[in-house]
Motif scaffolding. Structure first.
Motif, PDB file in Angstrom:
ATOM      1  N   GLY A  97       0.887  -1.172   0.131  1.00 32.22           N
ATOM      2  CA  GLY A  97       0.040   0.003   0.126  1.00 32.22           C
ATOM      3  C   GLY A  97       0.906   1.264  -0.040  1.00 32.22           C
ATOM      4  N   ARG A  98       0.393   2.084  -0.699  1.00 31.32           N
ATOM      5  CA  ARG A  98       1.324   3.298  -0.805  1.00 31.32           C
ATOM      6  C   ARG A  98       0.805   4.387   0.386  1.00 31.32           C
ATOM      7  NH1 ARG A  98       2.665   6.849  -6.304  1.00 31.32           N
ATOM      8  NH2 ARG A  98       3.533   8.557  -5.125  1.00 31.32           N
ATOM      9  N   GLY A  99       1.715   5.017   0.921  1.00 28.15           N
ATOM     10  CA  GLY A  99       1.685   6.133   1.650  1.00 28.15           C
ATOM     11  C   GLY A  99       1.507   7.392   1.020  1.00 28.15           C
ATOM     12  N   SER A 100       1.153   8.544   1.520  1.00 26.06           N
ATOM     13  CA  SER A 100       1.261   9.738   0.832  1.00 26.06           C
ATOM     14  C   SER A 100       2.246  10.729   1.552  1.00 26.06           C
ATOM     15  CB  SER A 100      -0.080  10.283   0.752  1.00 26.06           C
ATOM     16  OG  SER A 100      -0.459  10.783   2.309  1.00 26.06           O
ATOM     17  N   GLY A 101       3.335  11.070   1.029  1.00 26.49           N
ATOM     18  CA  GLY A 101       4.386  11.541   1.546  1.00 26.49           C
ATOM     19  C   GLY A 101       5.524  11.467   0.669  1.00 26.49           C
ATOM     20  N   LEU A 104      10.998   7.550   0.931  1.00 24.81           N
ATOM     21  CA  LEU A 104      11.575   6.992  -0.079  1.00 24.81           C
ATOM     22  C   LEU A 104      10.966   5.900  -0.690  1.00 24.81           C
ATOM     23  CD1 LEU A 104      15.422   7.381   0.891  1.00 24.81           C
ATOM     24  CD2 LEU A 104      14.155   8.773  -0.768  1.00 24.81           C
ATOM     25  N   GLU A 105      10.260   5.106  -0.015  1.00 25.84           N
ATOM     26  CA  GLU A 105       9.816   3.944  -0.326  1.00 25.84           C
ATOM     27  C   GLU A 105       8.327   4.191  -1.138  1.00 25.84           C
ATOM     28  OE1 GLU A 105       7.177   4.728   3.129  1.00 25.84           O
ATOM     29  OE2 GLU A 105       9.257   4.869   2.397  1.00 25.84           O
ATOM     30  N   ALA A 106       7.818   5.183  -1.262  1.00 21.37           N
ATOM     31  CA  ALA A 106       6.450   5.712  -1.658  1.00 21.37           C
ATOM     32  C   ALA A 106       6.463   5.235  -3.239  1.00 21.37           C
ATOM     33  CB  ALA A 106       6.133   7.154  -1.601  1.00 21.37           C
ATOM     34  N   PRO A 107       7.154   5.336  -4.016  1.00 21.21           N
ATOM     35  CA  PRO A 107       7.009   4.554  -5.224  1.00 21.21           C
ATOM     36  C   PRO A 107       6.968   3.207  -5.577  1.00 21.21           C
ATOM     37  CG  PRO A 107       8.820   6.512  -5.460  1.00 21.21           C
ATOM     38  CD  PRO A 107       8.439   6.069  -3.780  1.00 21.21           C
ATOM     39  N   GLY A 109       5.432   1.190  -3.992  1.00 23.70           N
ATOM     40  CA  GLY A 109       3.784   0.631  -3.717  1.00 23.70           C
ATOM     41  C   GLY A 109       3.865  -0.135  -2.331  1.00 23.70           C
ATOM     42  N   VAL A 110       4.955   0.296  -1.429  1.00 24.55           N
ATOM     43  CA  VAL A 110       4.820  -0.059  -0.204  1.00 24.55           C
ATOM     44  C   VAL A 110       4.979   0.914   0.759  1.00 24.55           C
ATOM     45  CG1 VAL A 110       5.595  -2.580  -0.640  1.00 24.55           C
ATOM     46  CG2 VAL A 110       7.387  -0.645  -0.133  1.00 24.55           C
ATOM     47  N   ARG A 111       4.888   0.941   2.186  1.00 27.26           N
ATOM     48  CA  ARG A 111       4.896   1.666   3.246  1.00 27.26           C
ATOM     49  C   ARG A 111       5.548   1.291   4.522  1.00 27.26           C
ATOM     50  NH1 ARG A 111       0.688   2.622   6.819  1.00 27.26           N
ATOM     51  NH2 ARG A 111      -1.329   1.144   6.345  1.00 27.26           N
ATOM     52  N   PHE A 112       6.499   2.176   4.814  1.00 27.18           N
ATOM     53  CA  PHE A 112       7.044   1.796   6.198  1.00 27.18           C
ATOM     54  C   PHE A 112       5.918   2.185   7.330  1.00 27.18           C
ATOM     55  CE2 PHE A 112      10.920   2.508   4.115  1.00 27.18           C
ATOM     56  CZ  PHE A 112      11.785   1.273   4.161  1.00 27.18           C
ATOM     57  N   LEU A 113       5.989   1.231   8.387  1.00 30.18           N
ATOM     58  CA  LEU A 113       5.021   1.734   9.480  1.00 30.18           C
ATOM     59  C   LEU A 113       5.646   1.126  10.853  1.00 30.18           C
ATOM     60  CD1 LEU A 113       3.370  -1.008  10.777  1.00 30.18           C
ATOM     61  CD2 LEU A 113       2.162  -0.865   8.610  1.00 30.18           C
ATOM     62  N   ILE A 114       5.048   1.632  11.998  1.00 27.57           N
ATOM     63  CA  ILE A 114       5.498   1.543  13.421  1.00 27.57           C
ATOM     64  C   ILE A 114       4.770   0.501  13.966  1.00 27.57           C
ATOM     65  CG2 ILE A 114       5.960   2.269  15.711  1.00 27.57           C
ATOM     66  CD1 ILE A 114       8.128   3.359  13.729  1.00 27.57           C
ATOM     67  N   ARG A 115       5.455  -0.692  14.303  1.00 24.99           N
ATOM     68  CA  ARG A 115       4.754  -1.636  15.461  1.00 24.99           C
ATOM     69  C   ARG A 115       5.385  -1.209  16.746  1.00 24.99           C
ATOM     70  NH1 ARG A 115       1.602  -4.474  11.916  1.00 24.99           N
ATOM     71  NH2 ARG A 115       2.643  -5.318  10.083  1.00 24.99           N
ATOM     72  N   SER A 116       4.372  -1.065  17.601  1.00 25.43           N
ATOM     73  CA  SER A 116       4.793  -0.778  19.013  1.00 25.43           C
ATOM     74  C   SER A 116       4.536  -1.737  20.006  1.00 25.43           C
ATOM     75  CB  SER A 116       4.519   0.623  19.268  1.00 25.43           C
ATOM     76  OG  SER A 116       3.030   0.909  19.679  1.00 25.43           O
TER      77      SER A 116
END
Length: 130
Positions: A97-101, A104-107, A109-116
């Motif tokens: 899934g693409r984030g908006s911002g 660097l990973e935006a193009p 088709g993935v996005r980084f996220l935080i697991r806490s």
């Protein structure tokens, strides 16, 4: 108990970081909080995002180069966000899934996220001064 780290990375996110370093050189993360994608960890080329006096260096991700040489990736968080999250261990992961911002990973088709998760009582005590 040794002092626990505040940040970690999943194998999938580490692989993406290696690819991004191949395209962009050294990278770093910043977690700002706030609206929109401010709640997602943003990956930037090192030196292209300037940290401020209130930003907190949480630690470095252990992401070795392809040849196995250590090549840590710094992770920063805004001071106000850190006030909310200081009791948590953070793991950077990647999902489809693409984030908006401007991350660097935006193009890709993935996005980084935080697991806490909250630190255990033992980990929190080992952190000492917090």
């Amino acid at each position: 108990m040794d002092e626990p780290g505040r940040v970690a990375v999943t194998p999938e996110a580490a692989e993406l970081i290696r690819r991004l370093r191949g395209e962009h050189g050294q990278v770093m993360f910043h977690q700002s909080g706030g609206c929109c994608d401010g709640s997602a960890p943003m990956c930037y080329p090192q030196g292209e995002f300037r940290t401020g006096a209130s930003d907190v260096h949480l630690g470095d991700l252990a992401v070795d180069d392809e040849d196995g040489a250590p090549n840590p990736v710094p992770v920063w968080m805004s001071g106000p966000q850190y006030e909310y999250w200081q009791h948590t261990h953070l793991t950077i992961d990647v999902v489809q899934g693409r984030g908006s911002g401007f991350s660097l990973e935006a193009p890709e088709g993935v996005r980084f996220l935080i697991r806490s998760r909250l630190f255990t009582d033992e980990e929190w005590a080992a952190l000492g001064s917090h």
